[in-house]
Design a protein around this motif. Structure first.
Motif, PDB file in Angstrom:
ATOM      1  N   THR A 134      26.335  67.272   3.541  1.00  0.00           N
ATOM      2  CA  THR A 134      26.743  67.242   4.944  1.00  0.00           C
ATOM      3  C   THR A 134      27.759  66.139   5.199  1.00  0.00           C
ATOM      4  OG1 THR A 134      24.575  68.089   5.604  1.00  0.00           O
ATOM      5  CG2 THR A 134      25.916  67.052   7.314  1.00  0.00           C
ATOM      6  N   LEU A 135      27.504  64.932   4.655  1.00  0.00           N
ATOM      7  CA  LEU A 135      28.444  63.826   4.822  1.00  0.00           C
ATOM      8  C   LEU A 135      29.777  64.122   4.139  1.00  0.00           C
ATOM      9  CD1 LEU A 135      26.056  60.771   4.275  1.00  0.00           C
ATOM     10  CD2 LEU A 135      26.929  61.672   6.446  1.00  0.00           C
ATOM     11  N   LYS A 136      29.704  64.755   2.976  1.00  0.00           N
ATOM     12  CA  LYS A 136      30.939  65.101   2.263  1.00  0.00           C
ATOM     13  C   LYS A 136      31.764  66.089   3.071  1.00  0.00           C
ATOM     14  CE  LYS A 136      32.566  67.191  -2.047  1.00  0.00           C
ATOM     15  NZ  LYS A 136      32.142  67.798  -3.341  1.00  0.00           N
ATOM     16  N   ASN A 137      31.110  67.121   3.616  1.00  0.00           N
ATOM     17  CA  ASN A 137      31.834  68.102   4.426  1.00  0.00           C
ATOM     18  C   ASN A 137      32.419  67.463   5.678  1.00  0.00           C
ATOM     19  OD1 ASN A 137      31.183  70.117   2.586  1.00  0.00           O
ATOM     20  ND2 ASN A 137      29.342  70.745   3.696  1.00  0.00           N
ATOM     21  N   ALA A 138      31.664  66.532   6.299  1.00  0.00           N
ATOM     22  CA  ALA A 138      32.171  65.857   7.496  1.00  0.00           C
ATOM     23  C   ALA A 138      33.405  65.019   7.165  1.00  0.00           C
ATOM     24  CB  ALA A 138      31.078  64.985   8.101  1.00  0.00           C
ATOM     25  N   ALA A 139      33.371  64.318   6.026  1.00  0.00           N
ATOM     26  CA  ALA A 139      34.530  63.509   5.618  1.00  0.00           C
ATOM     27  C   ALA A 139      35.743  64.393   5.337  1.00  0.00           C
ATOM     28  CB  ALA A 139      34.178  62.682   4.383  1.00  0.00           C
ATOM     29  N   LEU A 140      35.516  65.525   4.673  1.00  0.00           N
ATOM     30  CA  LEU A 140      36.626  66.439   4.388  1.00  0.00           C
ATOM     31  C   LEU A 140      37.220  67.003   5.676  1.00  0.00           C
ATOM     32  CD1 LEU A 140      35.248  68.396   1.286  1.00  0.00           C
ATOM     33  CD2 LEU A 140      37.039  66.655   1.320  1.00  0.00           C
ATOM     34  N   ASN A 141      36.343  67.346   6.626  1.00  0.00           N
ATOM     35  CA  ASN A 141      36.846  67.863   7.900  1.00  0.00           C
ATOM     36  C   ASN A 141      37.657  66.810   8.645  1.00  0.00           C
ATOM     37  OD1 ASN A 141      35.585  70.334   7.461  1.00  0.00           O
ATOM     38  ND2 ASN A 141      33.721  69.740   8.529  1.00  0.00           N
ATOM     39  N   THR A 142      37.202  65.549   8.576  1.00  0.00           N
ATOM     40  CA  THR A 142      37.936  64.471   9.245  1.00  0.00           C
ATOM     41  C   THR A 142      39.311  64.280   8.618  1.00  0.00           C
ATOM     42  OG1 THR A 142      35.854  63.355   9.775  1.00  0.00           O
ATOM     43  CG2 THR A 142      37.876  62.043   9.893  1.00  0.00           C
ATOM     44  N   VAL A 143      39.354  64.257   7.280  1.00  0.00           N
ATOM     45  CA  VAL A 143      40.632  64.083   6.585  1.00  0.00           C
ATOM     46  C   VAL A 143      41.569  65.242   6.889  1.00  0.00           C
ATOM     47  CG1 VAL A 143      41.721  63.963   4.310  1.00  0.00           C
ATOM     48  CG2 VAL A 143      39.645  62.657   4.769  1.00  0.00           C
TER      49      VAL A 143
ATOM     50  N   THR B 242      46.314  67.253   9.539  1.00  0.00           N
ATOM     51  CA  THR B 242      46.965  68.258  10.372  1.00  0.00           C
ATOM     52  C   THR B 242      47.733  67.609  11.523  1.00  0.00           C
ATOM     53  OG1 THR B 242      45.205  69.837   9.843  1.00  0.00           O
ATOM     54  CG2 THR B 242      46.569  70.315  11.766  1.00  0.00           C
ATOM     55  N   VAL B 243      47.129  66.577  12.134  1.00  0.00           N
ATOM     56  CA  VAL B 243      47.800  65.882  13.244  1.00  0.00           C
ATOM     57  C   VAL B 243      49.100  65.243  12.773  1.00  0.00           C
ATOM     58  CG1 VAL B 243      47.610  63.951  14.846  1.00  0.00           C
ATOM     59  CG2 VAL B 243      45.686  65.493  14.542  1.00  0.00           C
TER      60      VAL B 243
ATOM     61  N   LEU C 242      52.950  66.129  13.941  1.00  0.00           N
ATOM     62  CA  LEU C 242      53.843  65.107  14.488  1.00  0.00           C
ATOM     63  C   LEU C 242      55.145  65.021  13.690  1.00  0.00           C
ATOM     64  CD1 LEU C 242      51.332  62.222  15.314  1.00  0.00           C
ATOM     65  CD2 LEU C 242      52.495  63.730  16.924  1.00  0.00           C
ATOM     66  N   ALA C 243      55.049  65.096  12.376  1.00  0.00           N
ATOM     67  CA  ALA C 243      56.259  65.050  11.549  1.00  0.00           C
ATOM     68  C   ALA C 243      57.172  66.242  11.845  1.00  0.00           C
ATOM     69  CB  ALA C 243      55.874  65.021  10.071  1.00  0.00           C
ATOM     70  N   VAL C 244      56.586  67.418  12.017  1.00  0.00           N
ATOM     71  CA  VAL C 244      57.386  68.610  12.342  1.00  0.00           C
ATOM     72  C   VAL C 244      58.056  68.456  13.695  1.00  0.00           C
ATOM     73  CG1 VAL C 244      57.261  71.083  12.809  1.00  0.00           C
ATOM     74  CG2 VAL C 244      56.020  70.127  10.868  1.00  0.00           C
TER      75      VAL C 244
END
Length: 246
Positions: A145-154, A159-160, A164-166
Motif C-alpha cells: 500500500t505504501l509503495k503504491n501510494a509513493a508511486l502515485n505521488t511521484v 505529470t504536473v 507546466l513544461a508544455v
C-alpha cells in the motif's frame, strides 16, 4: 463452471438430505439450529467453488468464458484479473458468513504467495444454494500500500511538471505567431533612453581692464617713486612678473 457447481451441489445436497432426516422427527427444531445448517451449507458451497476456481489453467478459463453462463463468466473474469497479482496458492482460511435481510454473503480468505485475497460469494436464493455473484478482492499488505501510494505521488508530481513544461513551451511560441502581442513587441525597436542635455559651459568672467588707464596708473606710480612728473614716461608694454612670496 456448471460442472464444477454440480459437483459442489451434489455434495451439499447429500448433506442437506442427511440433516433433514435427522431433524424431521423433531417438531421442536430451533431456528438457531436451522441457521447453523444453512451456514454450513453456504460455507461448503463457497469453499468448494473456490477450490475449483483457483487451479484452473488459462485454457480452461478461456473455455468457460466462451461457453459459460453469466455467473461463470463473472467468476472467470474476477479470478483472471487477479491471479497473476497474487501468485501461487498457499493456504485457505476460515470462511465467514454474514446475513443482511434475505441475502447471505460468504467470504473465503485465501493466502497466496504474493498477496492475500478474498473470494466473496453472494446468495440471494437459498432454495438452490447457488450464488448469484462472486468477486475476488486482493488484500494488499502495508508495504504494498505504501509503495503504491509513493508511486502515485511521484506520477502525480511528474505529470504536473510535464504539463507546466508544455505550457511554458507553448507560451514561448506565441512570439512567432503573426499579429500576437508578443510578436508586435518583438518587432518594435526599443526606444533609446533619453540623454540629459549637456550642461552649458560657464563662461569665465575675466575682469575687463582698460590698457590706457592701467598704463597711466603704472606711470604715475613710477613717477611718484622717482619724484618726477609722469609726463616723461611712456608705457609700451605691460607684463606680469611671477615673484615668490616671502
Amino acid at each position: 463452471m456448471n460442472q464444477m457447481f454440480k459437483k459442489v451441489s451434489s455434495v451439499c445436497a447429500a448433506l442437506v438430505c442427511a440433516a433433514s432426516l435427522t431433524v424431521s422427527g423433531a417438531s421442536f427444531v430451533m431456528a438457531a439450529e436451522m441457521d447453523d445448517a444453512v451456514e454450513s451449507q453456504l460455507i461448503m458451497v463457497a469453499e468448494g467453488l473456490t477450490d475449483a476456481i483457483i487451479p484452473l489453467s488459462d485454457e480452461e478459463i478461456e473455455s468457460y468464458l466462451e461457453g459459460g453462463d453469466e455467473f461463470t463468466v463473472n467468476a472467470m473474469n474476477a479470478w483472471n484479473d487477479v491471479k497473476d497479482k497474487v501468485g501461487e496458492l498457499k493456504e485457505t482460511g476460515e470462511t465467514q458468513v454474514e446475513v443482511s435481510g434475505d441475502q447471505y454473503t460468504a467470504t473465503v480468505p485465501v493466502e497466496f504467495e504474493k498477496e492475500d485475497a478474498e473470494f466473496v460469494y453472494v446468495f440471494d436464493d437459498l432454495s438452490t444454494m447457488s450464488p448469484s455473484s462472486v468477486s475476488v478482492n486482493i488484500q494488499y499488505s502495508l508495504a504494498t500500500t505504501l509503495k503504491n501510494a509513493a508511486l502515485n505521488t511521484v506520477m502525480g508530481l511528474g505529470t504536473v511538471f510535464v504539463v507546466l513544461a508544455v505550457l511554458i513551451f507553448l507560451i514561448s511560441l506565441f512570439k512567432y505567431i503573426p499579429g500576437s502581442a508578443a510578436a508586435k513587441k518583438k518587432e518594435e525597436p526599443a526606444a533609446a533612453p533619453a540623454k540629459a542635455p549637456a550642461p552649458a559651459p560657464v563662461p569665465v568672467q575675466t575682469p575687463a581692464y582698460d590698457d590706457k588707464e592701467l598704463a597711466a596708473v603704472i606711470a604715475a606710480a613710477i613717477a611718484a617713486s622717482e619724484g618726477t612728473s609722469p609726463d616723461g614716461f611712456v608705457v609700451r608694454s605691460i607684463r606680469k612678473i611671477n615673484r615668490k612670496r616671502r
